[in-house]
Scaffold this active site. Structure first.
Site, mmCIF file in Angstrom:
data_model
loop_
_atom_site.group_PDB
_atom_site.id
_atom_site.type_symbol
_atom_site.label_atom_id
_atom_site.label_comp_id
_atom_site.label_asym_id
_atom_site.label_seq_id
_atom_site.Cartn_x
_atom_site.Cartn_y
_atom_site.Cartn_z
ATOM 1 N N CYS A 1 23.302 53.411 33.617
ATOM 2 C CA CYS A 1 23.298 54.194 34.858
ATOM 3 C C CYS A 1 24.615 54.945 34.958
ATOM 4 C CB CYS A 1 23.064 53.300 36.079
ATOM 5 S SG CYS A 1 24.402 52.132 36.419
ATOM 6 N N CYS B 1 26.966 47.467 34.309
ATOM 7 C CA CYS B 1 27.404 47.225 35.689
ATOM 8 C C CYS B 1 26.981 45.839 36.166
ATOM 9 C CB CYS B 1 26.858 48.286 36.631
ATOM 10 S SG CYS B 1 25.062 48.365 36.691
ATOM 11 N N CYS C 1 45.905 28.499 52.422
ATOM 12 C CA CYS C 1 46.934 29.516 52.197
ATOM 13 C C CYS C 1 47.606 29.937 53.504
ATOM 14 C CB CYS C 1 46.337 30.720 51.491
ATOM 15 S SG CYS C 1 44.871 31.389 52.300
ATOM 16 N N HIS D 1 42.194 35.480 52.479
ATOM 17 C CA HIS D 1 43.357 34.866 51.835
ATOM 18 C C HIS D 1 44.630 35.403 52.476
ATOM 19 C CE1 HIS D 1 45.687 32.911 48.777
ATOM 20 N NE2 HIS D 1 46.118 34.031 48.240
#
Length: 801
Positions: free
Chosen positions: A158, A175, A289, A761
């Site tokens: 594609c 892809c 985090c 994050h």
């Protein structure tokens, strides 16, 4: 086991203590057990002549990872393993290859190398440890003459040029999958695997000298390929010359990358690792985090370093019998781990050469695991005790609250953040004003979207994005709103309308406006950009904006001025308290709920605050939130009491009546919000059997008590006279305020990636020794492009006058 160990049945792999082992043997007849025991040597830092070891036993719950909390932070240990044979309790020390059958040896080795239960309970950890693919060593690559260029890639089936994957068997470029957010591809890479069975693919654009993103279609997960350099060289790709790119092009072929995840983490830039004191990373325990980012910023501040690390020997000497439940001990331990440099050492030259020669990826064991700290600091909190992602700003305030409640020595390090806010409220009809003061620790700046300097680009981008989404094409290149910082500062200082303002001058509801100013400037100014808001459907969303945050900030013009000549104060008359006979009949003011929710508080907690304060507005409800945010059911849904459960005088409509005649905290908060002292509020409620209306009348009929409760300037704490920044103390238990100039310099900021505070994050950037450093969980590197315009929480320190 009472002796410090764990017995594991080799047939069923079940763990028991010694008190159960014989019962299990008699019941099952299984006679071979593995006995695990860990001897821990604790080192006391700072002892003269080195460490003073103190030997003790500790249970070994199969946690043999090199970076577990038990291993880190001043501990050394020895492990002991034995085979126990019943019924004679015969012991065989391990390892012992000569005496044991091969099957038993294999079983013991597998058990001793097993991952800890804690890791297995955290499958959603941000930094999941990737495993080497079973196909990597034996991967067959076809000699088909395929050579992959360094740029200009396109899917062979594609026209897509994004999210492209190189199959490591035949060199096909295809892809990836299509994702719900409009990104991704048409799934041609997966289709190719189903047709050919070729298992491994590498994502183009992620290849760097450090490695690449590899996916195994057969194992259905991201994997490591220890031989990735050789596999890429087969198709003419030299890893040493590759850099992370966007859209499959090299840096010099494209515009600067704009993806929030890439910019904030400085992807595509070769970052130099930093080692030594103050450059220690923290392991991600599964969406932790937010904690790591806040604690890195906190322990970059000298006052916190002195309070906890400087007092570490004294804190350890006077710690309770169970130090795991002591806040100051855990803070000192964490601070020592971050600042000592013991857990941030560069790899030896021989190790680097060995890794290159063997083409092996070895995990970096530098850094600390804040498992014990997180377990304690989140204990009892409905959100922080979970493994879900959290808001860094909320955690910062939670931490400050714990610091306030657990003093260490005479110095309270949270003093550096505390400041007074003067709020001026004016009745629009009578033009009279009321001045009040409150304590705060963070300056919240609204995002002035209407002031964006690239509105035409934003409109064009939104049209293209919708067209691409409808046609299932790749989205256009992101255009981010550019907001001047001056516009955000102006939005902060402008008057705000007060919903349901009750004017004491008119004895009725009226239109009111409120402005906020700084009654004092803190030593360290924390600025939050209010990126998180609610859409028209009340779904939380994040504003993806770029704000030109200044390195040097001057907010002196926001200094409070107090009552001005010609201004007339509103009378000190409290609004009438209307408590319905049926609490269910009280409609909750949703506008006040949303005002509180936009501050970052849980939606259900905001509803309860508005309900329990009788719809008196967001300001009164805010005081209720501050008084109740540590309760276990703080964020639980509101449950209204049944009819007939209301206590006398309607007190129960505002909460549970306290034991021992202690007034309900909700009612105390209401009176405090009207400008009265806490001790006077409690005294009035006790004197009137917790009747709110009569308590207010009692206060007005005892003006002499109000005067006695006012703090006097001559009662300031004399021990702080040496510090010229001490302004005043609001009572013996009141906050200590450090005042000074309003000029600041940026030294750190926390950035968030993702669409919600409950996902994504966090990364922290801190300026140390004249240069910026990025703290990304365990990775600590010199920053090359600090994304100061994309931050969420900023840390400024005062510039000396």
């Amino acid at each position: 086991d009472s002796e410090g160990g764990l017995y594991v049945c080799m047939n069923t792999f079940l763990g028991f203590g010694r008190e159960h082992i014989e019962r299990h043997y008699r019941k099952t007849g299984q006679c071979v057990y593995l006995h695990l025991k860990r001897h821990v040597i604790e080192k006391v830092p700072g002892a003269s002549g080195g460490a003073s070891p103190k030997r003790r036993n500790a249970k070994l719950f199969l946690d043999l990872e090199t970076n577990s909390d038990l291993n880190s932070d001043d501990s050394e240990y020895e492990d002991e393993a034995k085979l126990i044979i019943f019924p004679d309790h015969y012991e065989i020390s391990l390892p012992n290859i000569e005496e044991l059958p091969a099957l038993v040896t294999i079983a013991c080795d597998a058990l001793l190398s097993a991952k800890s239960p804690y890791r297995k309970q955290d499958p959603d950890s941000w930094e999941e440890e990737l495993q080497a693919s079973k196909h990597a060593k034996t991967l067959v690559q076809l000699d088909n003459g395929v050579r992959i260029p360094p740029s200009g890639w396109k899917c062979s089936k594609c026209d897509l040029r994004e999210n492209l994957w190189l199959n490591l068997t035949d060199g096909s470029v295809l892809c990836g999958k299509w994702f719900f957010d409009g990104s991704g591809g048409n799934g041609h890479a997966v289709e190719h695997y189903k047709e050919t069975g070729y298992p491994l693919a590498v994502k183009l654009g992620t290849i760097t000298p450090d490695g690449a993103d590899v996916y195994s279609f057969d194992e259905e997960e991201p994997v490591l390929d220890p031989h990735i350099a050789k596999h890429l060289a087969h198709f003419g790709i030299d890893m040493l010359q590759m850099q992370v790119t966007e859209n499959g092009l090299r840096d010099n072929d494209i515009k600067p990358r704009v993806s929030e995840w890439e910019v904030i983490q400085e992807a595509g830039v070769k970052l130099k690792p930093m080692y030594g004191p103050g450059y220690t990373g923290m392991k991600n325990l599964g969406n932790s985090c937010y904690l790591s980012a806040v604690m890195q910023a906190i322990f970059s501040i000298p006052e916190f370093q002195r309070a906890y690390v400087g007092n570490l020997p004294r804190i350890f000497d006077y710690s309770p019998l169970d130090p795991t439940q002591d806040f100051n001990t855990q803070m000192a331990k964490l601070g020592h781990g971050l600042l000592s440099g013991q857990y941030s050492k560069p790899p030896m030259k021989s190790e680097l050469i060995e890794q290159v020669m063997k083409e092996e990826h070895k995990p970096q064991h530098n850094g600390i695991s804040p498992r014990m700290f997180k377990a304690f600091i989140s204990k009892g909190h409905p959100e922080f005790s979970s493994n879900r992602q959290q808001d860094a700003q909320e955690f910062f305030l939670h931490l400050i609250n714990l610091v306030e409640r657990n003093p260490v020595g005479s110095e309270n390090p949270s003093d550096v953040f505390r400041f007074l806010v003067e709020e001026r409220t004016q009745c629009c009809q009578s033009r009279k004003v009321r001045y009040t003061e409150r304590v705060d620790y963070i300056m919240q700046l609204p995002v002035a979207m209407e002031a964006a300097t690239n509105k035409d680009e934003l409109i064009a981008y939104e049209l293209k994005r919708r067209e691409a989404e409808a046609a299932r094409r790749a989205p256009p290149e992101l255009v981010r709103a550019k907001i001047p910082f001056s516009a955000c500062l102006q939005a902060f200082s402008e008057p705000n309308n007060v919903e349901d303002f009750w004017s004491s001058a008119l004895q009725a509801k009226s239109a009111g406006v409120k402005t906020s100013r700084f009654a004092s400037f803190p030593e360290y100014l924390v600025v939050q950009i209010k990126k998180f808001t609610f859409g028209l459907d009340w779904v939380p969303k994040k504003l993806d904006v770029s704000i030109d945050m200044p390195d040097f900030l001057d907010i002196s013009h926001l200094r409070a001025r107090g009552l001005q000549p010609g201004e007339e104060e509103l009378p000190d008359i409290a609004p009438p308290i209307i408590i319905p006979d049926d609490p269910k009949a009280l409609d909750i003011d949703e506008s006040s709920v949303m005002q509180l929710a936009e501050m970052g508080f849980p939606l259900e907690a905001c509803r309860k605050a508005v309900y329990y304060t009788g719809n008196l507005g967001a300001e009164v409800a805010f005081n209720w939130i501050i008084a109740h945010m540590e309760e276990p059911d703080f964020a639980e849904p509101l449950v209204t009491p049944a009819f007939g459960e209301v206590a006398s005088s309607g007190a129960a409509a505002f909460g549970i009546v306290g034991l021992d005649n202690q007034p309900p905290e909700e009612m105390v908060a209401i009176i405090i919000s009207m400008g009265f002292q806490r001790n006077l509020s409690i005294q009035a409620l006790k004197a009137t059997n917790n009747n709110l209306e009569r308590a207010l009348e009692w206060i007005f009929s005892h003006p002499e008590l109000e005067e006695e409760s006012e703090p006097a300037l001559d009662m300031m704490n004399m021990e702080n006279n040496a510090n010229a920044n001490i302004l005043a103390e609001t009572g013996s238990e009141g906050p200590r305020i450090k005042d000074g100039s309003g000029r600041y310099e940026l030294f750190g900021f926390i950035s968030h990636m993702g669409t919600s505070t409950m996902s994504g994050h966090y990364v922290c950037h801190i300026k140390k020794e004249g240069r910026w450093v990025i703290y990304n969980d365990l990775r600590v590197c010199a920053s090359e492009r600090p994304p100061k315009d994309l931050g969420y929480v900023y840390f400024y320190h005062r510039i000396p006058s």
